[in-house]
Motif scaffolding. Structure first.
Motif, PDB file in Angstrom:
ATOM      1  N   GLU A  38       0.594  -1.278  -0.225  1.00  0.00           N
ATOM      2  CA  GLU A  38      -0.208  -0.083   0.034  1.00  0.00           C
ATOM      3  C   GLU A  38       0.853   1.271   0.338  1.00  0.00           C
ATOM      4  O   GLU A  38       1.699   1.294   0.285  1.00  0.00           O
ATOM      5  CB  GLU A  38      -0.900   0.062   1.132  1.00  0.00           C
ATOM      6  N   ALA A  39       0.776   2.224  -0.465  1.00  0.00           N
ATOM      7  CA  ALA A  39       1.573   3.569  -0.687  1.00  0.00           C
ATOM      8  C   ALA A  39       1.106   4.184   0.562  1.00  0.00           C
ATOM      9  O   ALA A  39       0.523   5.280   0.261  1.00  0.00           O
ATOM     10  CB  ALA A  39       0.506   3.798  -1.852  1.00  0.00           C
ATOM     11  N   THR A  40       1.587   4.215   1.419  1.00  0.00           N
ATOM     12  CA  THR A  40       0.745   5.165   2.516  1.00  0.00           C
ATOM     13  C   THR A  40       2.107   5.823   2.997  1.00  0.00           C
ATOM     14  O   THR A  40       3.201   5.649   2.313  1.00  0.00           O
ATOM     15  CB  THR A  40       1.390   4.172   4.279  1.00  0.00           C
ATOM     16  N   PRO A  41       2.259   6.659   3.439  1.00  0.00           N
ATOM     17  CA  PRO A  41       3.505   7.651   3.680  1.00  0.00           C
ATOM     18  C   PRO A  41       4.420   7.482   4.086  1.00  0.00           C
ATOM     19  O   PRO A  41       5.746   7.837   3.549  1.00  0.00           O
ATOM     20  CB  PRO A  41       2.268   9.088   4.484  1.00  0.00           C
ATOM     21  N   ALA A  42       4.289   6.499   4.772  1.00  0.00           N
ATOM     22  CA  ALA A  42       5.779   5.682   5.603  1.00  0.00           C
ATOM     23  C   ALA A  42       6.650   5.153   4.770  1.00  0.00           C
ATOM     24  O   ALA A  42       7.373   5.139   4.634  1.00  0.00           O
ATOM     25  CB  ALA A  42       5.699   4.283   6.827  1.00  0.00           C
ATOM     26  N   ILE A  43       5.639   4.279   3.600  1.00  0.00           N
ATOM     27  CA  ILE A  43       6.329   3.255   3.024  1.00  0.00           C
ATOM     28  C   ILE A  43       6.746   4.000   1.945  1.00  0.00           C
ATOM     29  O   ILE A  43       8.544   4.532   0.841  1.00  0.00           O
ATOM     30  CB  ILE A  43       5.285   2.825   2.593  1.00  0.00           C
ATOM     31  N   ILE A  44       6.098   5.292   1.717  1.00  0.00           N
ATOM     32  CA  ILE A  44       6.920   6.502   0.190  1.00  0.00           C
ATOM     33  C   ILE A  44       8.395   7.382   0.884  1.00  0.00           C
ATOM     34  O   ILE A  44       8.822   7.149  -0.101  1.00  0.00           O
ATOM     35  CB  ILE A  44       5.777   7.849  -0.251  1.00  0.00           C
ATOM     36  N   GLY A  45       8.207   7.275   1.912  1.00  0.00           N
ATOM     37  CA  GLY A  45       9.238   7.948   2.612  1.00  0.00           C
ATOM     38  C   GLY A  45      10.481   7.182   2.357  1.00  0.00           C
ATOM     39  O   GLY A  45      11.654   7.847   2.454  1.00  0.00           O
ATOM     40  N   MET A  46      10.618   6.034   3.025  1.00  0.00           N
ATOM     41  CA  MET A  46      11.347   4.789   2.886  1.00  0.00           C
ATOM     42  C   MET A  46      11.680   4.548   1.016  1.00  0.00           C
ATOM     43  O   MET A  46      12.486   4.049   0.800  1.00  0.00           O
ATOM     44  CB  MET A  46      10.853   3.162   3.307  1.00  0.00           C
ATOM     45  N   VAL A  47      10.941   4.899   0.337  1.00  0.00           N
ATOM     46  CA  VAL A  47      11.504   4.915  -1.287  1.00  0.00           C
ATOM     47  C   VAL A  47      11.992   5.844  -1.615  1.00  0.00           C
ATOM     48  O   VAL A  47      13.098   5.454  -2.434  1.00  0.00           O
ATOM     49  CB  VAL A  47       9.875   4.797  -1.935  1.00  0.00           C
ATOM     50  N   ARG A  48      11.356   6.914  -0.761  1.00  0.00           N
ATOM     51  CA  ARG A  48      12.749   8.028  -1.097  1.00  0.00           C
ATOM     52  C   ARG A  48      14.139   7.672  -0.690  1.00  0.00           C
ATOM     53  O   ARG A  48      14.868   8.816  -1.628  1.00  0.00           O
ATOM     54  CB  ARG A  48      12.048   9.292  -0.850  1.00  0.00           C
ATOM     55  N   LYS A  49      13.877   7.486   0.310  1.00  0.00           N
ATOM     56  CA  LYS A  49      15.569   7.149   0.656  1.00  0.00           C
ATOM     57  C   LYS A  49      15.970   6.314   0.139  1.00  0.00           C
ATOM     58  O   LYS A  49      17.243   6.320   0.270  1.00  0.00           O
ATOM     59  CB  LYS A  49      14.732   6.698   2.550  1.00  0.00           C
ATOM     60  N   ASN A  51      16.051   5.241  -3.558  1.00  0.00           N
ATOM     61  CA  ASN A  51      14.809   5.531  -4.492  1.00  0.00           C
ATOM     62  C   ASN A  51      16.524   5.383  -6.125  1.00  0.00           C
ATOM     63  O   ASN A  51      16.025   4.977  -6.679  1.00  0.00           O
ATOM     64  CB  ASN A  51      14.579   7.187  -4.949  1.00  0.00           C
ATOM     65  N   HIS A  52      17.228   5.362  -5.374  1.00  0.00           N
ATOM     66  CA  HIS A  52      18.568   5.501  -6.858  1.00  0.00           C
ATOM     67  C   HIS A  52      18.826   3.506  -5.956  1.00  0.00           C
ATOM     68  O   HIS A  52      19.724   3.290  -7.274  1.00  0.00           O
ATOM     69  CB  HIS A  52      19.901   5.871  -6.414  1.00  0.00           C
ATOM     70  N   LEU A  53      18.121   2.770  -5.716  1.00  0.00           N
ATOM     71  CA  LEU A  53      18.365   1.218  -5.338  1.00  0.00           C
ATOM     72  C   LEU A  53      17.332   0.587  -5.938  1.00  0.00           C
ATOM     73  O   LEU A  53      16.773  -0.715  -6.496  1.00  0.00           O
ATOM     74  CB  LEU A  53      18.258   0.838  -4.468  1.00  0.00           C
ATOM     75  N   VAL A  54      15.412   1.362  -6.146  1.00  0.00           N
ATOM     76  CA  VAL A  54      14.653   0.806  -6.634  1.00  0.00           C
ATOM     77  C   VAL A  54      13.849   1.323  -7.967  1.00  0.00           C
ATOM     78  O   VAL A  54      13.818   2.657  -7.890  1.00  0.00           O
ATOM     79  CB  VAL A  54      13.247   0.646  -4.907  1.00  0.00           C
ATOM     80  N   ALA A  55      12.771   0.238  -8.041  1.00  0.00           N
ATOM     81  CA  ALA A  55      12.078   1.014  -9.098  1.00  0.00           C
ATOM     82  C   ALA A  55      10.691   1.066  -8.767  1.00  0.00           C
ATOM     83  O   ALA A  55      10.625  -0.006  -8.057  1.00  0.00           O
ATOM     84  CB  ALA A  55      12.477   0.212 -10.535  1.00  0.00           C
ATOM     85  N   VAL A  56       9.581   1.711  -8.968  1.00  0.00           N
ATOM     86  CA  VAL A  56       8.144   1.840  -8.589  1.00  0.00           C
ATOM     87  C   VAL A  56       7.399   1.782  -9.573  1.00  0.00           C
ATOM     88  O   VAL A  56       8.236   3.364 -10.647  1.00  0.00           O
ATOM     89  CB  VAL A  56       8.726   2.844  -7.388  1.00  0.00           C
ATOM     90  N   GLU A  57       6.742   1.009  -9.681  1.00  0.00           N
ATOM     91  CA  GLU A  57       5.365   1.419 -10.648  1.00  0.00           C
ATOM     92  C   GLU A  57       3.772   1.138  -9.752  1.00  0.00           C
ATOM     93  O   GLU A  57       3.905   0.337  -8.448  1.00  0.00           O
ATOM     94  CB  GLU A  57       5.452   0.642 -11.418  1.00  0.00           C
ATOM     95  N   ALA A  58       2.622   2.296  -9.981  1.00  0.00           N
ATOM     96  CA  ALA A  58       1.730   2.205  -9.720  1.00  0.00           C
ATOM     97  C   ALA A  58       1.223   0.694 -10.053  1.00  0.00           C
ATOM     98  O   ALA A  58       0.738   0.710 -10.989  1.00  0.00           O
ATOM     99  CB  ALA A  58       0.910   3.352  -9.991  1.00  0.00           C
ATOM    100  N   ILE A  59       0.209   0.504  -9.309  1.00  0.00           N
ATOM    101  CA  ILE A  59      -0.615  -1.134  -9.694  1.00  0.00           C
ATOM    102  C   ILE A  59      -2.265  -0.633 -10.099  1.00  0.00           C
ATOM    103  O   ILE A  59      -2.281  -0.061  -9.203  1.00  0.00           O
ATOM    104  CB  ILE A  59      -0.648  -2.200  -9.082  1.00  0.00           C
TER     105      ILE A  59
END
Length: 59
Positions: A38-49, A51-59
């Motif tokens: 789920e795209a919660t604020p906590a998850i979005i914050g972790m992804v931003r930290k 972001n150079h190691l991961v790829a994100v796509e909306a489902i």
């Protein structure tokens, strides 16, 4: 809430311990491993930290 798919695209070798723990907290285990969360604020914050190691796509 919206769901997103997070895929690890780079290694955590030679990364800070904080980035390694963030990748682990997201549920990622290895390169090309994906998780759907789920795209919660906590998850979005972790992804931003890491972001150079991961790829994100909306489902």
């Amino acid at each position: 809430m919206a769901k997103i798919r997070i895929t690890q695209i780079k290694s955590v070798i030679d990364r800070s311990e904080r980035q390694k723990k963030t990748i682990e907290a997201l549920g990622l285990k290895r390169i090309n491993h994906s998780v759907e969360v789920e795209a919660t604020p906590a998850i979005i914050g972790m992804v931003r930290k890491v972001n150079h190691l991961v790829a994100v796509e909306a489902i």
